[in-house]
Write a protein that holds these residues in place. Structure first.
Motif, PDB file in Angstrom:
ATOM      1  N   THR A 128       0.825  -1.205   0.000  1.00  0.00           N
ATOM      2  CA  THR A 128       0.000   0.000   0.000  1.00  0.00           C
ATOM      3  C   THR A 128       0.858   1.255   0.000  1.00  0.00           C
ATOM      4  N   ALA A 129       1.933   1.229   0.779  1.00  0.00           N
ATOM      5  CA  ALA A 129       2.829   2.387   0.854  1.00  0.00           C
ATOM      6  C   ALA A 129       3.454   2.692  -0.510  1.00  0.00           C
ATOM      7  N   ARG A 130       3.852   1.650  -1.225  1.00  0.00           N
ATOM      8  CA  ARG A 130       4.448   1.857  -2.554  1.00  0.00           C
ATOM      9  C   ARG A 130       3.405   2.419  -3.527  1.00  0.00           C
ATOM     10  N   GLN A 131       2.156   1.985  -3.392  1.00  0.00           N
ATOM     11  CA  GLN A 131       1.088   2.529  -4.236  1.00  0.00           C
ATOM     12  C   GLN A 131       0.881   4.011  -3.961  1.00  0.00           C
ATOM     13  N   ILE A 132       0.929   4.396  -2.696  1.00  0.00           N
ATOM     14  CA  ILE A 132       0.781   5.800  -2.320  1.00  0.00           C
ATOM     15  C   ILE A 132       1.904   6.643  -2.918  1.00  0.00           C
ATOM     16  N   LEU A 133       3.125   6.153  -2.823  1.00  0.00           N
ATOM     17  CA  LEU A 133       4.261   6.896  -3.375  1.00  0.00           C
ATOM     18  C   LEU A 133       4.186   6.996  -4.895  1.00  0.00           C
ATOM     19  N   ALA A 134       3.751   5.916  -5.535  1.00  0.00           N
ATOM     20  CA  ALA A 134       3.614   5.933  -6.997  1.00  0.00           C
ATOM     21  C   ALA A 134       2.554   6.944  -7.420  1.00  0.00           C
ATOM     22  N   GLN A 135       1.447   6.994  -6.672  1.00  0.00           N
ATOM     23  CA  GLN A 135       0.404   7.970  -6.978  1.00  0.00           C
ATOM     24  C   GLN A 135       0.922   9.384  -6.780  1.00  0.00           C
ATOM     25  N   ALA A 136       1.634   9.615  -5.688  1.00  0.00           N
ATOM     26  CA  ALA A 136       2.182  10.950  -5.427  1.00  0.00           C
ATOM     27  C   ALA A 136       3.141  11.377  -6.532  1.00  0.00           C
ATOM     28  N   GLU A 137       3.960  10.446  -7.023  1.00  0.00           N
ATOM     29  CA  GLU A 137       4.888  10.759  -8.105  1.00  0.00           C
ATOM     30  C   GLU A 137       4.135  11.077  -9.400  1.00  0.00           C
ATOM     31  N   ALA A 138       3.073  10.321  -9.660  1.00  0.00           N
ATOM     32  CA  ALA A 138       2.268  10.563 -10.868  1.00  0.00           C
ATOM     33  C   ALA A 138       1.584  11.926 -10.800  1.00  0.00           C
ATOM     34  N   ILE A 139       1.104  12.288  -9.605  1.00  0.00           N
ATOM     35  CA  ILE A 139       0.468  13.592  -9.431  1.00  0.00           C
ATOM     36  C   ILE A 139       1.476  14.711  -9.625  1.00  0.00           C
ATOM     37  N   ALA A 140       2.685  14.523  -9.070  1.00  0.00           N
ATOM     38  CA  ALA A 140       3.731  15.533  -9.229  1.00  0.00           C
ATOM     39  C   ALA A 140       4.092  15.724 -10.701  1.00  0.00           C
ATOM     40  N   ALA A 141       4.062  14.632 -11.455  1.00  0.00           N
ATOM     41  CA  ALA A 141       4.409  14.711 -12.882  1.00  0.00           C
ATOM     42  C   ALA A 141       3.411  15.538 -13.672  1.00  0.00           C
ATOM     43  N   THR A 142       2.163  15.585 -13.221  1.00  0.00           N
ATOM     44  CA  THR A 142       1.143  16.358 -13.944  1.00  0.00           C
ATOM     45  C   THR A 142       1.408  17.853 -13.838  1.00  0.00           C
ATOM     46  N   ALA A 143       2.171  18.249 -12.833  1.00  0.00           N
ATOM     47  CA  ALA A 143       2.451  19.676 -12.634  1.00  0.00           C
ATOM     48  C   ALA A 143       3.680  20.138 -13.396  1.00  0.00           C
ATOM     49  N   GLU A 144       4.394  19.196 -14.002  1.00  0.00           N
ATOM     50  CA  GLU A 144       5.621  19.550 -14.718  1.00  0.00           C
ATOM     51  C   GLU A 144       5.310  20.215 -16.071  1.00  0.00           C
TER      52      GLU A 144
END
Length: 281
Positions: A265-281
């Motif tokens: 679950t923790a890895r899924q949370i981090l992957a989601q956070a990284e994907a969200i951060a990428a949308t702001a690039e």
């Protein structure tokens, strides 16, 4: 990791201005609607308008989903044929009740992912069968139509719909299918929207379908992991990996057990956070 679907915005395919505005909106996904949002005498015009918009492009990372009219309507077959000439990511089929309805779409668009609207009692009862279809990528709850079919009353806690919501979500999770919650009709009621988004998130939905751009910020915020969740995820992974090095199968963090399931679950949370951060690039 599946695509981000925190905010899934309906846009009428007949409205050129709305299609253009959508290119700059912070939506994770757009449902280009050929069905309910388009009047009967505008169906053909809507297809042409959508074709031009998709050809022009400019929707970036947003998932492009096209909702067609049902096969039992006068427009469904023409919608599917028209989509052969368009560039998009998935087709959304309304009122799906059996896997045979998905087969009919695949026969016309064989390499296109299919999303299913679950908005009838039979659709809920057959959700597992539908989710098991190899072409199905996502479920969208059609809570307005479902409430009408169930003859249930509106309640802010959605208790009358809870069985249907959870049954559909169970089917989606059993087969690795994205599940997006239904719309919140009072688009000016920010407090009510935030509460319903939080309920959907806590149930396990991946995001919320929306009817107005003003709802985007709230849905994106509620369905995103906050800083505390991201920090905890990192610390859980670190603690578990340290325990593994010491030959332990579990770790203890903040007085709580951390097992492999927590790390997943923790890895899924981090992957989601990284994907969200990428949308702001």
């Amino acid at each position: 990791m599946p695509p981000l679907t925190r905010s899934v915005l309906y846009i009428p395919a007949s409205k050129e201005r709305a299609l253009d505005k959508a290119r700059g909106l912070p939506a994770d996904a757009i449902i280009f609607d050929l069905e309910d949002a388009v009047a009967p005498d505008e169906k053909e015009t809507a297809r042409n308008t959508l074709r031009a918009a998709l050809k022009q492009g400019g929707y970036g990372r947003r998932l492009r989903i096209v909702r067609v009219n049902g096969a039992d309507s006068a427009w469904g077959a023409d919608d599917l044929r028209a989509l052969k000439e368009m560039s998009f990511d998935a087709v959304l089929l309304p009122k799906v009740e059996t896997s045979a309805q998905v087969d009919a779409v695949v026969a016309v668009l064989p390499d296109t992912p299919v999303w299913a609207m679950i908005e009838t009692p039979l659709g809920v009862l057959n959700a597992a069968e539908i989710a098991a279809h190899s072409a199905i990528e996502g479920f969208v709850m059609g809570t307005n139509d479902l409430a009408k079919e169930l003859r249930c009353r509106f309640r802010a806690d959605r208790l009358p719909l809870m069985g249907a919501l959870q049954s559909t979500l169970l089917a989606a999770r059993a087969h690795g299918v994205i599940a997006v919650d239904g719309v919140y009709n009072a688009f000016k009621d920010e407090e009510g929207l935030a509460a319903e988004c939080a309920q959907g998130r806590d149930l396990g939905f991946d995001g919320k379908t929306l009817i107005h751009p003003a709802q985007l910020a709230i849905a994106n915020d509620v369905f995103s992991p906050d800083e505390a969740a991201v920090d905890l995820a990192r610390r859980q992974i670190d603690a578990y990996e340290a325990a593994e090095k010491d030959g332990q199968g579990v770790a203890v963090l903040d007085g709580k057990i951390v097992e492999n399931l927590h790390v997943v679950t923790a890895r899924q949370i981090l992957a989601q956070a990284e994907a969200i951060a990428a949308t702001a690039e």
